[in-house]
Design a protein around this motif. Structure first.
Motif, PDB file in Angstrom:
ATOM      1  N   LYS A 245       2.030   0.801  -6.081  1.00 26.43           N
ATOM      2  CA  LYS A 245       1.165   1.825  -5.510  1.00 26.43           C
ATOM      3  C   LYS A 245       1.696   2.295  -4.151  1.00 26.43           C
ATOM      4  O   LYS A 245       2.400   1.559  -3.464  1.00 26.43           O
ATOM      5  CB  LYS A 245      -0.248   1.266  -5.354  1.00 26.43           C
ATOM      6  CG  LYS A 245      -0.924   0.967  -6.683  1.00 26.43           C
ATOM      7  CD  LYS A 245      -2.327   0.424  -6.457  1.00 26.43           C
ATOM      8  CE  LYS A 245      -3.009   0.129  -7.793  1.00 26.43           C
ATOM      9  NZ  LYS A 245      -4.344  -0.443  -7.617  1.00 26.43           N
ATOM     10  N   PRO A 246       1.343   3.547  -3.739  1.00 27.35           N
ATOM     11  CA  PRO A 246       1.843   4.068  -2.452  1.00 27.35           C
ATOM     12  C   PRO A 246       1.473   3.201  -1.259  1.00 27.35           C
ATOM     13  O   PRO A 246       2.274   3.065  -0.323  1.00 27.35           O
ATOM     14  CB  PRO A 246       1.186   5.446  -2.364  1.00 27.35           C
ATOM     15  CG  PRO A 246       0.926   5.839  -3.784  1.00 27.35           C
ATOM     16  CD  PRO A 246       0.606   4.569  -4.511  1.00 27.35           C
ATOM     17  N   ASP A 247       0.256   2.598  -1.258  1.00 26.33           N
ATOM     18  CA  ASP A 247      -0.133   1.743  -0.132  1.00 26.33           C
ATOM     19  C   ASP A 247       0.782   0.527  -0.012  1.00 26.33           C
ATOM     20  O   ASP A 247       1.177   0.135   1.090  1.00 26.33           O
ATOM     21  CB  ASP A 247      -1.586   1.272  -0.302  1.00 26.33           C
ATOM     22  CG  ASP A 247      -2.578   2.401  -0.087  1.00 26.33           C
ATOM     23  OD1 ASP A 247      -2.163   3.429   0.479  1.00 26.33           O
ATOM     24  OD2 ASP A 247      -3.741   2.256  -0.494  1.00 26.33           O
ATOM     25  N   VAL A 248       1.138  -0.078  -1.151  1.00 23.35           N
ATOM     26  CA  VAL A 248       2.030  -1.238  -1.142  1.00 23.35           C
ATOM     27  C   VAL A 248       3.427  -0.828  -0.680  1.00 23.35           C
ATOM     28  O   VAL A 248       4.050  -1.504   0.155  1.00 23.35           O
ATOM     29  CB  VAL A 248       2.087  -1.883  -2.547  1.00 23.35           C
ATOM     30  CG1 VAL A 248       3.100  -3.014  -2.574  1.00 23.35           C
ATOM     31  CG2 VAL A 248       0.719  -2.397  -2.950  1.00 23.35           C
ATOM     32  N   CYS A 249       3.931   0.302  -1.187  1.00 21.93           N
ATOM     33  CA  CYS A 249       5.276   0.774  -0.797  1.00 21.93           C
ATOM     34  C   CYS A 249       5.331   1.077   0.699  1.00 21.93           C
ATOM     35  O   CYS A 249       6.309   0.725   1.384  1.00 21.93           O
ATOM     36  CB  CYS A 249       5.647   2.011  -1.602  1.00 21.93           C
ATOM     37  SG  CYS A 249       5.759   1.736  -3.390  1.00 21.93           S
ATOM     38  N   ASN A 250       4.285   1.728   1.214  1.00 18.85           N
ATOM     39  CA  ASN A 250       4.271   2.047   2.640  1.00 18.85           C
ATOM     40  C   ASN A 250       4.205   0.786   3.500  1.00 18.85           C
ATOM     41  O   ASN A 250       4.875   0.690   4.539  1.00 18.85           O
ATOM     42  CB  ASN A 250       3.080   2.956   2.947  1.00 18.85           C
ATOM     43  CG  ASN A 250       2.982   3.316   4.423  1.00 18.85           C
ATOM     44  OD1 ASN A 250       2.128   2.789   5.137  1.00 18.85           O
ATOM     45  ND2 ASN A 250       3.856   4.191   4.869  1.00 18.85           N
ATOM     46  N   ALA A 251       3.441  -0.214   3.067  1.00 19.80           N
ATOM     47  CA  ALA A 251       3.359  -1.469   3.824  1.00 19.80           C
ATOM     48  C   ALA A 251       4.706  -2.187   3.855  1.00 19.80           C
ATOM     49  O   ALA A 251       5.088  -2.775   4.872  1.00 19.80           O
ATOM     50  CB  ALA A 251       2.289  -2.375   3.209  1.00 19.80           C
ATOM     51  N   ILE A 252       5.454  -2.142   2.736  1.00 17.51           N
ATOM     52  CA  ILE A 252       6.780  -2.774   2.700  1.00 17.51           C
ATOM     53  C   ILE A 252       7.741  -2.047   3.628  1.00 17.51           C
ATOM     54  O   ILE A 252       8.476  -2.669   4.415  1.00 17.51           O
ATOM     55  CB  ILE A 252       7.326  -2.772   1.259  1.00 17.51           C
ATOM     56  CG1 ILE A 252       6.459  -3.662   0.358  1.00 17.51           C
ATOM     57  CG2 ILE A 252       8.771  -3.265   1.227  1.00 17.51           C
ATOM     58  CD1 ILE A 252       6.787  -3.534  -1.120  1.00 17.51           C
ATOM     59  N   GLY A 253       7.756  -0.710   3.569  1.00 16.08           N
ATOM     60  CA  GLY A 253       8.720   0.048   4.366  1.00 16.08           C
ATOM     61  C   GLY A 253       8.394   0.113   5.841  1.00 16.08           C
ATOM     62  O   GLY A 253       9.298   0.323   6.658  1.00 16.08           O
ATOM     63  N   ALA A 254       7.123  -0.075   6.206  1.00 22.00           N
ATOM     64  CA  ALA A 254       6.717   0.101   7.602  1.00 22.00           C
ATOM     65  C   ALA A 254       6.551  -1.196   8.362  1.00 22.00           C
ATOM     66  O   ALA A 254       6.175  -1.166   9.536  1.00 22.00           O
ATOM     67  CB  ALA A 254       5.411   0.889   7.649  1.00 22.00           C
TER      68      ALA A 254
END
Length: 522
Positions: free
Chosen positions: A398-407
């Protein structure tokens, strides 16, 4: 004499003629008798045929009558069933007609009552309209009187009232906001510390630092000689196949395996265990066992990944991400085991998300996957956070998980509450006393850089940094690199290391070229 012969001849001829006539006569009698018999047989057969025909005719007539009776009975059954269905359909139609008649009667009664109610409503509406007109007139008259008394029109009075109410509401709102801001400043830091401390206290884990050596215990020192082999061929084959330095010293009943890569070290340890248990130790057997052990480690990685996601209660993870999670077991970050660190971050994220009132499952998923970029199959120029985010997007997270990994290292902008939670929990896990060791990570990176320099040249098949980075062993393909090029390659690699790297002491570059001739007897 002639007078005697002639009568004899004539007698013979006459006898022959008489015999011929008699024979013909007998033949005619016989033929007539045969014809008579044939006529009798024909008449007999004709009578029998007539009798059979009569019998067959009677039989067919009986069969036709039976068939007719059977068809007639079936037809009567069909007609009866159709009559029954028709009667049932007529009955249902009559019932529906009666119901429709009842409904029409009921609807006519309802229509009459509705007409009466509508007439009543029309009367009431007309009465209300009259009252409204009267009240509007009275209101208009009162407004005109108030305008005369106050000297202002109705619109001007409305505007003044609205402006006064706006100013009063703005003043009250500013006072309320200021009070809340002051209260938040006093309590925010205290609440944040409370959440972080509560989360840390609920997750208690042991801290262990990864080492670069493993000790392989032996039953007796006699096995050391078999492991070394004639003129050291076994130990050279084992080091070449695994990329691990094997130190055989005076330590009783023990061999030391030294390598910065935990996967290589584990493969070497398991291979040694199988070879010692089997007893057959020679170069061909060593290569076979090492290849088999590598496959087993691959399966073990998948099992570790599955076990980890089951333990954490994470569902629907892509099989490739499960493999990446399993590979974390054999990687370390600043000396801290990466799988243990990711599990700890996942649990911390879940607890902190629960305290903040957001979905703990999504936070736990992001915490487990935040460092997947540290275990790539191939080298990448991207930072591990962005590489992990790309993997997560590729495998449907999900986008929330991807953003948390990248940020979580501020490479991109945080777009959800999960990103700061992962960042904070990553810092909590890494900042525990004894969790990480900075020197080990830089040392491992230096060894990896040494191997990467060797792989930059053509013809290099394997490259292993051993002796704590003081020696680089390069195995080349004998078909592409001859003896002269091997010495040139050794010189070029040593010059590249000398110019591009900073290191203490000296680095020995050993290029190994081996030619094998293999034939199969059938």
């Amino acid at each position: 004499m002639e007078g005697i012969i002639m009568p004899i001849i004539i007698g013979i001829v006459v006898g022959l003629i008489i015999g011929f006539v008699i024979a013909k006569t007998l033949e005619k009698k016989k033929a007539s008798l045969i014809i008579k018999n044939a006529k009798k047989q024909a008449s007999t057969l004709l009578k029998e045929a007539r009798i059979d025909a009569e019998a067959l005719k009677k039989d067919k007539i009986l069969q036709a009558k039976e068939k007719f009776i059977e068809l007639k009975s079936e037809h009567e059954k069909v007609i009866l069933s159709r009559d029954k269905k028709v009667s049932e359909a007529e009955k249902r139609i009559r019932e529906k007609e009666s119901k429709v008649a009842q409904e029409l009667d009921r609807n006519s009664k309802l229509n009459k009552s509705l007409e009466a109610k509508i007439a009543d409503y029309d009367y009431r509406i007309e009465f209300l309209d009259k009252k409204k007109k009267e009240s509007d007139k009275m209101h208009k008259r009162q407004v005109e009187q108030l305008e005369v008394i106050s000297g202002l029109s109705a619109d001007d009075a409305k505007k003044e009232l609205v402006e006064s109410l706006k100013e009063e509401a703005r003043t009250d709102a500013m006072a309320f906001i200021q009070d809340k801001i002051e209260e938040a400043k006093l309590t925010a830091q205290q609440e944040a510390k409370k959440i972080v401390l509560s989360t840390i206290q609920r997750i208690g884990v042991e801290q262990t630092v990864e080492n670069c050596v493993s000790v392989f215990n032996l039953e007796s020192d006699d096995v050391k000689g078999r492991i070394i082999g004639r003129e050291g061929r076994n130990i050279r084959a084992l080091e070449s196949a695994t990329g691990v330095e094997i130190i055989v010293d005076d330590t009783p009943e023990a061999i030391i395996l030294s390598c910065f890569d935990p996967v290589r070290r584990e493969i070497a340890r398991l291979s040694l265990h199988k070879l010692v248990t089997d007893g057959r130790i020679h170069p061909a057997r060593i290569e076979e066992i090492v290849a088999k052990t590598k496959k087993e480690i691959g399966q073990e990685i998948i099992e570790v990944g599955k076990r980890t996601v089951i333990d954490l209660g994470i569902h629907g993870l892509h099989p490739e991400l499960i493999k990446v999670v399993g590979r974390m077991k054999y990687r370390s970050s600043y000396g801290q085991n990466l799988l243990q660190h990711s599990r700890e971050v996942a649990n911390l994220c879940a607890l902190m998300a629960s305290e903040l009132g957001i979905n703990p499952k999504v936070a736990k998923r992001a915490g487990l996957l935040h460092d997947i970029g540290k275990v790539p199959d191939t080298e990448s120029e991207l930072p591990h956070a962005l590489l992990g985010m790309d993997w997560a997007k590729k495998y449907g997270e999900k986008p929330d998980v991807c953003n948390a990994i990248g940020a979580h290292h501020d490479e991109i902008e945080m777009k959800s509450l999960y990103a700061p939670i992962v960042q904070v929990c990553d810092a909590i896990s890494g900042a525990r006393p004894g969790a990480r060791r900075q020197v080990l990570d830089s040392y491992i990176q230096r060894l990896k850089d040494l191997e990467d320099i060797a792989f930059g040249y053509t013809g290099v098949q394997k490259a292993y940094a051993i002796q704590a980075g003081r020696e680089l062993r390069v195995i080349v393909e004998s078909e592409k690199v001859d003896d002269v090029k091997a010495s040139e390659l050794s010189f070029n690699i040593s010059q590249k290391i000398q110019n591009d790297m900073t290191y203490p002491g000296q680095v020995r570059v050993t290029v190994i070229r081996e030619t094998r001739s293999v034939n199969i007897a059938k």
